[in-house]
Motif scaffolding. Structure first.
Motif, mmCIF file in Angstrom:
data_model
loop_
_atom_site.group_PDB
_atom_site.id
_atom_site.type_symbol
_atom_site.label_atom_id
_atom_site.label_comp_id
_atom_site.label_asym_id
_atom_site.label_seq_id
_atom_site.Cartn_x
_atom_site.Cartn_y
_atom_site.Cartn_z
ATOM 1 N N GLY A 40 -10.721 -13.545 16.404
ATOM 2 C CA GLY A 40 -9.505 -12.985 16.241
ATOM 3 C C GLY A 40 -8.911 -11.554 17.064
ATOM 4 O O GLY A 40 -9.622 -11.304 18.133
ATOM 5 N N ASP A 41 -8.097 -10.784 16.507
ATOM 6 C CA ASP A 41 -8.003 -9.567 17.137
ATOM 7 C C ASP A 41 -8.746 -8.361 16.781
ATOM 8 O O ASP A 41 -9.494 -8.384 15.549
ATOM 9 C CB ASP A 41 -6.292 -9.336 16.815
ATOM 10 C CG ASP A 41 -5.493 -10.324 17.356
ATOM 11 O OD1 ASP A 41 -5.894 -10.877 18.261
ATOM 12 O OD2 ASP A 41 -4.411 -10.254 16.788
ATOM 13 N N SER A 42 -8.787 -7.285 17.522
ATOM 14 C CA SER A 42 -9.575 -6.319 17.019
ATOM 15 C C SER A 42 -8.591 -5.068 16.666
ATOM 16 O O SER A 42 -7.749 -4.840 17.471
ATOM 17 C CB SER A 42 -10.520 -5.708 18.318
ATOM 18 O OG SER A 42 -11.730 -6.780 18.324
ATOM 19 N N MET A 43 -8.756 -4.354 15.704
ATOM 20 C CA MET A 43 -8.011 -3.332 15.146
ATOM 21 C C MET A 43 -8.849 -2.064 14.907
ATOM 22 O O MET A 43 -9.771 -2.362 14.134
ATOM 23 C CB MET A 43 -7.079 -3.623 13.955
ATOM 24 C CG MET A 43 -6.177 -5.206 14.399
ATOM 25 S SD MET A 43 -5.038 -5.271 12.898
ATOM 26 C CE MET A 43 -3.815 -4.107 13.059
ATOM 27 N N ARG A 44 -8.407 -1.040 15.116
ATOM 28 C CA ARG A 44 -8.954 0.264 14.910
ATOM 29 C C ARG A 44 -8.136 1.265 14.226
ATOM 30 O O ARG A 44 -6.934 1.551 14.790
ATOM 31 C CB ARG A 44 -9.598 0.804 16.041
ATOM 32 C CG ARG A 44 -10.456 2.122 15.922
ATOM 33 C CD ARG A 44 -11.178 2.766 17.188
ATOM 34 N NE ARG A 44 -11.938 3.951 16.954
ATOM 35 C CZ ARG A 44 -12.938 4.020 16.325
ATOM 36 N NH1 ARG A 44 -13.727 2.980 16.019
ATOM 37 N NH2 ARG A 44 -13.483 5.164 16.086
ATOM 38 N N PHE A 45 -8.377 1.815 13.183
ATOM 39 C CA PHE A 45 -7.471 2.487 12.258
ATOM 40 C C PHE A 45 -8.001 4.127 12.138
ATOM 41 O O PHE A 45 -9.329 4.170 11.571
ATOM 42 C CB PHE A 45 -7.281 1.935 11.019
ATOM 43 C CG PHE A 45 -6.698 0.651 10.915
ATOM 44 C CD1 PHE A 45 -5.612 0.583 10.651
ATOM 45 C CD2 PHE A 45 -7.514 -0.385 10.966
ATOM 46 C CE1 PHE A 45 -4.910 -0.743 10.536
ATOM 47 C CE2 PHE A 45 -7.125 -1.605 11.042
ATOM 48 C CZ PHE A 45 -5.623 -1.851 10.632
ATOM 49 N N THR A 46 -7.824 4.954 12.745
ATOM 50 C CA THR A 46 -7.958 6.347 12.624
ATOM 51 C C THR A 46 -7.051 7.306 12.322
ATOM 52 O O THR A 46 -5.936 7.731 12.412
ATOM 53 C CB THR A 46 -8.017 6.640 14.056
ATOM 54 O OG1 THR A 46 -8.846 6.069 15.262
ATOM 55 C CG2 THR A 46 -8.695 8.190 14.035
ATOM 56 N N PRO A 47 -7.565 7.830 10.724
ATOM 57 C CA PRO A 47 -6.515 8.644 10.024
ATOM 58 C C PRO A 47 -6.008 9.921 10.685
ATOM 59 O O PRO A 47 -7.082 10.523 11.343
ATOM 60 C CB PRO A 47 -7.361 8.959 8.877
ATOM 61 C CG PRO A 47 -8.422 7.804 8.679
ATOM 62 C CD PRO A 47 -8.741 7.779 10.139
#
Length: 282
Positions: A40-47
């Protein structure tokens, strides 16, 4: 500050899809079996502490405010002064392919931000929010392959014998709204039991119509039919065939004629990371 969170946003297949009726409000009643993939897709979450929600990467040309990822983030009950996040997405799931890319991205966003922002929402609460964003979002929130009924929101997790899949991606975009509203769509398939699916009594009710409207899909199905029971996923355009092992699937991929493209992926009963995030608040 809480560290960044990197997640796989998985694709799905509809192993079958029956339209069993149409409600007075225009929504369709259906039955389907969602098979999650290890691809699938790669997602990165940086607060961030500024309360801002930003989105970068492969946004498919969709305006930020209309993107399901942004809409999912804004749908959560948050402190707008301190709950911010920078989201970056690397897309592999094609748009308009019936693989659930947008829905998966939205669900992954809900799960990731529920943890990063420490919102304490349950899986059921996140699924309710997800259902407002799209019919396929709740199954990704649950992180498990599932039998679905109603409009797709009544989910029963199932364990499916593990298979490998060759997924072919025709060079066309199938509009979901167009297909659902088409006069020639079959809308009166009799409901089946889960056992009937495993006995081979199922199909995709969209397949005949989509292959008639889109020659590229018809060609892809014809190419895959020589390897097994080729089938459309969702409303298309992607088609797939199952194999007992990875090697057989990759050999078939190597025999797909140009200009068709595709990928090989393993079917999984549970996305380990998404399922863990979903259960964290239960």
């Amino acid at each position: 500050m809480t560290p960044a969170l990197s997640l796989l946003s998985p694709a799905k297949l509809n192993l079958f899809l029956h339209i069993t009726g149409r409600r007075a409000d225009g929504y369709h009643e259906l039955q389907t079996l969602f098979q999650l993939l290890d691809w699938g897709d790669s997602m990165r979450f940086t607060p961030n502490n500024g309360g801002e929600i930003t989105l970068s990467g492969d946004t498919m040309g969709i305006p930020v405010e209309e993107n399901l990822i942004t809409r999912a983030a804004r749908a959560l009950p948050r402190n707008q002064e301190k709950h911010g996040v920078d989201i970056r997405v690397q897309k592999r799931i094609p748009a308009g392919g019936g693989l659930g890319g947008g829905s998966s991205n939205a669900a992954t966003t809900l799960l990731a931000l529920n943890q990063l922002w420490q919102l304490g929402l349950s899986s059921m609460q996140l699924q309710e929010i997800g259902a407002q964003l799209g019919a396929d979002v709740p199954v990704f929130v649950g992180g498990q392959s599932a039998w679905a009924e109603g409009t797709g929101e009544v989910l029963t997790p199932v364990v499916i014998p593990e298979s490998w899949y060759l997924v072919v991606t025709p060079d066309c975009h199938v509009g979901t709204a167009e297909i659902f509203s088409h006069q020639q769509l079959t809308r009166d398939t009799s409901p089946i039991k889960i056992a009937a699916f495993f006995e081979g009594h199922s199909r995709n009710d969209f397949q005949t119509l989509v292959r008639r409207l889109h020659p590229e899909v018809n060609n892809a199905l014809n190419c895959l039919d020589k390897f097994g029971n080729a089938r459309l996923t969702g409303t298309g355009a992607c088609v797939f065939c199952s194999f007992a092992d990875e090697q057989a699937a990759r050999i078939a991929l190597s025999e797909i004629p140009h200009p068709l493209t595709g990928f090989v992926a393993r079917g999984i009963n549970e996305s380990p990371v998404l399922a863990a995030l979903a259960r964290a608040r239960e």
